[in-house]
Design a protein around this motif. Structure first.
Motif, short mmCIF file in Angstrom:
data_model
loop_
_atom_site.label_atom_id
_atom_site.label_comp_id
_atom_site.label_asym_id
_atom_site.label_seq_id
_atom_site.Cartn_x
_atom_site.Cartn_y
_atom_site.Cartn_z
N GLY A 9 -1.97 -8.91 -4.12
CA GLY A 9 -2.18 -9.93 -3.84
C GLY A 9 -2.81 -10.44 -3.51
N ILE A 10 -3.64 -12.04 -3.87
CA ILE A 10 -3.87 -12.87 -3.29
C ILE A 10 -4.14 -12.51 -1.92
CG2 ILE A 10 -3.08 -14.51 -3.01
CD1 ILE A 10 -6.03 -16.21 -3.86
N GLY A 11 -5.67 -11.85 -1.67
CA GLY A 11 -6.44 -11.79 -0.22
C GLY A 11 -5.57 -10.10 0.87
N ALA A 12 -5.67 -9.61 -0.08
CA ALA A 12 -4.83 -8.45 0.03
C ALA A 12 -6.28 -7.00 0.27
CB ALA A 12 -4.57 -7.62 -0.94
N VAL A 127 -1.01 3.85 -11.77
CA VAL A 127 -1.67 2.78 -10.64
C VAL A 127 -1.71 2.42 -9.09
CG1 VAL A 127 -0.19 0.26 -9.95
CG2 VAL A 127 0.12 0.91 -12.42
N ILE A 128 -2.44 1.52 -8.80
CA ILE A 128 -2.39 1.47 -6.70
C ILE A 128 -2.50 0.06 -6.94
CG2 ILE A 128 -4.65 1.94 -5.10
CD1 ILE A 128 -5.79 3.31 -7.26
N VAL A 129 -2.06 0.40 -5.74
CA VAL A 129 -1.92 -0.88 -5.01
C VAL A 129 -1.92 -2.04 -3.77
CG1 VAL A 129 0.29 -2.71 -4.44
CG2 VAL A 129 0.64 -1.62 -6.94
N ILE A 130 -2.34 -2.93 -3.47
CA ILE A 130 -3.62 -2.63 -2.37
C ILE A 130 -2.23 -3.65 -1.95
CG2 ILE A 130 -5.56 -3.41 -0.62
CD1 ILE A 130 -5.83 -0.96 -3.04
N ASP A 131 -1.96 -3.02 -0.47
CA ASP A 131 -0.60 -3.61 0.49
C ASP A 131 -0.90 -3.98 1.20
OD1 ASP A 131 2.65 -4.15 0.59
OD2 ASP A 131 2.66 -2.45 2.13
N GLU A 135 2.14 -12.15 5.31
CA GLU A 135 1.62 -12.93 6.63
C GLU A 135 -0.08 -12.50 6.60
OE1 GLU A 135 4.43 -11.06 7.08
OE2 GLU A 135 6.00 -12.02 6.83
N VAL A 136 -0.38 -10.83 6.76
CA VAL A 136 -2.05 -11.08 6.98
C VAL A 136 -2.12 -12.16 5.77
CG1 VAL A 136 -3.62 -8.78 7.20
CG2 VAL A 136 -1.40 -8.90 8.28
N ARG A 137 -1.85 -11.31 4.91
CA ARG A 137 -2.55 -12.05 3.29
C ARG A 137 -2.79 -13.90 3.16
NH1 ARG A 137 1.20 -11.17 -0.34
NH2 ARG A 137 -0.44 -12.73 -2.34
N ILE A 173 -2.83 1.49 -1.18
CA ILE A 173 -3.74 1.97 -0.21
C ILE A 173 -3.29 0.55 0.77
CG2 ILE A 173 -6.01 1.40 0.22
CD1 ILE A 173 -6.75 2.23 -1.96
N ASP A 174 -3.07 1.01 2.28
CA ASP A 174 -2.73 -0.14 3.18
C ASP A 174 -4.23 -0.37 3.21
OD1 ASP A 174 -1.55 -1.68 4.96
OD2 ASP A 174 -1.04 0.25 6.17
N ASN A 175 -4.05 -2.21 3.28
CA ASN A 175 -5.13 -3.22 3.46
C ASN A 175 -4.74 -3.19 4.51
OD1 ASN A 175 -7.92 -3.15 4.13
ND2 ASN A 175 -8.11 -4.83 2.46
N SER A 176 -4.11 -3.63 5.97
CA SER A 176 -3.56 -4.38 6.68
C SER A 176 -4.59 -4.31 7.52
CB SER A 176 -2.37 -3.73 7.29
OG SER A 176 -2.15 -2.68 7.60
#
Length: 197
Positions: A9-12, A127-131, A135-137, A173-176
């Motif tokens: 998503g945008i901001g991920a 498929v790789i998802v950046i998660d 709220e963080v995004r 991939i967790d990018n929090s």
């Protein structure tokens, strides 16, 4: 050739992950970059967008006024669909050209913001998802991109939900966290891709 769909998503932080994968050796096909190319001044894409949305979406120099267009399409799903109907076929055609130029041993990563929304997961080997939590995004969009909170929320709402993206993921991939935390996660995913390739 291993064909990867990369989304988030945008901001991920998808662009950062894409940049790191490129540094590791991936061939990147960036849909956002291509989407800008296909509506550059003098292109058929820009002419079609102006025909659909009127000259009010142009800057004085004849280039696309993205904020003006964004204000129209992100507030109205029908107008967003009209824009996508113009831009997406052009992006797909250019993406196919770039992929065709890659070598048989390459790992080609298609950086596709709307992969889940457009049902594109079956087009890729993985498929790789950046998660990142919503709220963080939202906080990143306001703090780092200077978006008004209402605009950021509208853009997020126009995309797939976190759950919908995760449903199409083969790898997540967790990018929090920080960039320091992100780098080893990207390297780990790259090692898994190389092992498959």
């Amino acid at each position: 050739m291993l064909r990867i769909g990369l989304t988030g998503g945008i901001g991920a932080g998808k662009s950062e992950v894409s940049r790191q994968l490129a540094a590791l050796g991936a061939v990147i096909v960036d849909s956002d970059l291509i989407a800008r190319e296909v509506v550059a001044p003098g292109t058929e894409g820009l002419a079609a967008v102006v025909e659909e949305f009127g000259p009010g979406i142009l800057r004085e120099d004849g280039s696309l006024d993205r904020p003006a267009l964004g204000a129209v399409v992100f507030a109205d799903p029908a107008r967003l669909a009209a824009l996508n109907a113009i831009v997406h076929p052009l992006v797909r055609a250019r993406s196919a050209e770039l992929e065709a130029a890659a070598g048989p041993e390459d790992i080609v990563v298609h950086d596709v913001p709307l992969l889940a929304e457009n049902g594109l997961a079956p087009l890729y080997d993985l498929v790789i998802v950046i998660d990142v939590e919503d709220e963080v995004r939202l906080e990143r969009l306001v703090r780092l991109r200077g978006m008004a909170e209402a605009e950021a929320k509208a853009r997020m709402a126009a995309q797939a939900s976190r759950e919908e993206r995760l449903a199409v993921a083969d790898l997540v991939i967790d990018n929090s966290g920080s960039l320091t935390e992100l780098a080893p996660r990207v390297r780990e995913v790259w090692a898994r891709l190389k092992a498959r390739g």
